[in-house]
Structure formats: C-alpha cells, structure tokens
Design a protein around this motif. Structure first.
Motif: not given
Length: 361
Positions: A123-124, A127, A130-131, A138, A141, A145, A182, A185, A189
């Motif tokens: 998940t982290g 995110t 996607v950002l 990554t 994150g 997460g 997930n 998200l 995206s």
C-alpha cells in the motif's frame, strides 16, 4: 521421552578464536554451505536459459571479459544477472524477515505476507508509485506502510502477547482490508501508472536493473549484520518471555527492535520486487527442518530464502517455454516471462495446505 534420531536437535560444537568461544551448530553450517552451492548452480542455470539460450562458455566470456556475441553479452550482463542477484537478495531479506516474525510470535504461520505486513508495504509503495515517486520514495513508502501495518496488527493482537492464532487471524483481516485499499488506489491513478503498479503487485523480477539491486544491497549491508547480532536474543525469545528475562534479555525492548528489523527487511524486499508471497513463510520452516537446531537461525533462513526465490525465478523463466510447447499461450506472448510471484504462490500455497493438514489436530 527420548527424542528419535530423526527429530533430535543437533548438538552444538564450540569454536574458539582469539580467546573467545562460540557455539556452532555444524549441521547448520552444512545446510548453509549446501544452500550456497545450490544458489551458485541456479545462478548459472538462470544465466544460460531463457528465450535466447546462451551456452556456459559464452556466459563465462560475457561475465568475465564482456566479449562474444552482442546479444549474449546484453542478456547475460544487463538482464539475467541483475534479476538473479535481485532474486538472491530479496529472497534473503524475506527469509530473515519470516524467521524474525515466526520466532518473536512463536507461530509458524506468522510470516509478513500472511499477517499483512507485505500488504501494508505494498500500500505504501503503490501510493508512492501513483504519486510519481522514484525508487527511493517507493522504498520509503514500502517501509512506512509495513511499519504502520505492523503497529496496527500487534496493537490489535497484544492481548495475551503477540503470538497464537489471534495474531494470524487479525493479520488476515488486515490483509483483506488493505487489498481493497490497493484496488481503490489503482482505480484512481492514471492508466500507465496503474498498469505499472498492477504488474508490480503480482511480484516480479522482470525488467529490474542494477539500480534495484543497488538499493536493496545497501539496505541489506546494514540490516543483515544487525540481524546476526540480534540472533541470540531471538533464540532466547523463542523459549518464552520468562525464560528470556531470566537469561538477562530486556524482552520488550528486544521484541520492538526485532519487529522493526523484520518490517524493514520485508519493506525493502517488497519495494524491490513487489509483494512476493510465501517465501518468508516457507524458508524459516525448511531451514529449521534441515538444521534440526533448537530454533531458526537467521543465516540459515536467509540462505534458504535466497535459494527458494532463485529456484522460483528459474522455474518462472522456463514456464512460458512449457506453456508454448503445450500451445497454452499466444504466439506474441511466448517471449514473455511469468511473474515469479505466481510461481511462489502456487508452490507456497501447496506447502501451506500441507502444513495445515499436518497440524489439523
């Protein structure tokens, strides 16, 4: 009751060096040496096989001299070798992480993929993807997460200690919820980012370069020595909190430190290759079965994890050739590579069913 010869733990020996003495399990050393031998053989096989076959002599020339057929040099040095090294490092990180969680919780099912830490790391990382973040964001994150998920799972299962069926059930529930997060998200995206994240979610080594290898190598260079140094406390925690305190271990501090270490290892592995399932579950148990020690050693678990993931990588490379021979894939997909996460899920799922069947009583 006297233990049978097949199940009796191996007796330790003593290694003396520079006035110091160390307990050494000779069988564990033999198992690690055998795992290293298997790893070297699997590396050679992974470099030789694939859509473009390369002979051992050509592999040696490409590796040591950078000469020979240009395609062979490209495939060996820039595609297959980074993937093989990454499989080795990711498998080692997952094996040690699974060893830590199973030992701290005293539960053979408490691996980071079963109790939700890999899903939290995913998940982290999603995110961050996607950002539009790079490899460093990554990785950060994924670790963040995984740490947040670990805090949640252990907080919800803290009654009676972080062990037993309660931990596994809560982890499975958290995994299901994070799977929904997930998926959400991915739907929110951009298309190309969602495609990249979806492929990454399966767990794959395909397309990984030396940059991914360098990232996890730096983390492992720091985390692996810490895991070895904390291995003695890990063995004591396996005996129970009271026994560990009697031996001078600060149980709460040691448990928190080991959990943070396990989360960091799982997070780095997920950031490098995606949430590859079941390696962290199988590797420590297989190492324990082979070494016959009083507990799982982090070195043996890491070596076993590296060998297992590298073997799954070789199987994944050959799977498309088999499917092609059986006419199960389209002509334009015959050069594709089966994600290694699919292979580990199939093999690991069978192992999990077998282990549950053995423990049905």
């Amino acid at each position: 009751m006297t233990a049978s010869r097949a199940t009796r733990p191996a007796a330790p020996g003593t290694l003396r060096w520079a006035g110091l003495s160390f307990r050494v399990y000779r069988r564990a050393i033999a198992v690690c040496a055998a795992a290293v031998t298997v790893i070297l053989l699997l590396v050679v096989v992974s470099l030789c096989t694939g859509a473009y076959a390369v002979g051992p002599a050509e592999v040696a020339r490409a590796l040591f001299y950078g000469t020979g057929d240009r395609l062979a040099v490209h495939f060996v040095n820039h595609e297959r070798l980074p993937q093989a090294v990454l499989a080795l490092l990711v498998g080692c990180a997952l094996g040690i992480s699974g060893c830590i969680f199973q030992s701290v919780s005293r539960n053979p099912l408490a691996s980071p993929d079963v109790i939700g830490f890999n899903s939290g790391a995913a998940t982290g990382a999603i995110t961050a993807i996607v950002l539009g973040g790079g490899a460093a964001l990554t990785a950060a994150g994924a670790i963040g997460g995984g740490l947040a998920t670990a805090t949640l799972v252990f907080a919800l299962s803290s009654k009676g200690g972080p062990h037993g069926v309660r931990l596994v059930l809560i982890g499975l529930g958290v995994t299901a919820m994070l799977g929904s997060v997930n998926s959400y998200l991915l739907t929110r995206s951009r298309l190309h980012l969602a495609q990249d994240a979806h492929i990454w979610l399966i767990g794959t080594l395909h397309g990984r370069s030396w940059g991914s290898v360098q990232t996890i190598a730096v983390f492992l260079a720091v985390l692996f020595p810490i895991a070895v140094l904390l291995g003695r406390q890990l063995r004591m925690l396996e005996m129970g909190d009271d026994a560990a305190r009697a031996l001078g271990v600060e149980v709460d501090r040691a448990r928190v430190g080991l959990i943070l270490l396990g989360v960091a290892l799982a997070g780095v592995a997920v950031a490098s290759a995606g949430p590859i399932p079941f390696v962290a579950l199988v590797a420590p148990q297989l190492a324990l079965m082979l070494t016959r020690g009083p507990g799982v050693g982090v070195t043996a678990a890491g070596a076993m994890g590296a060998a297992l993931l590298l073997a799954a990588h070789v199987v994944s490379n050959q799977a498309m050739n088999v499917f092609s021979w059986l006419s199960l894939v389209a002509e334009n997909q015959r050069d594709a590579q089966l994600p290694v996460g699919v292979t580990t899920a199939v093999l690991g799922g069978g192992y999990l069913a077998w282990m549950l069947f053995r423990r049905r009583r």
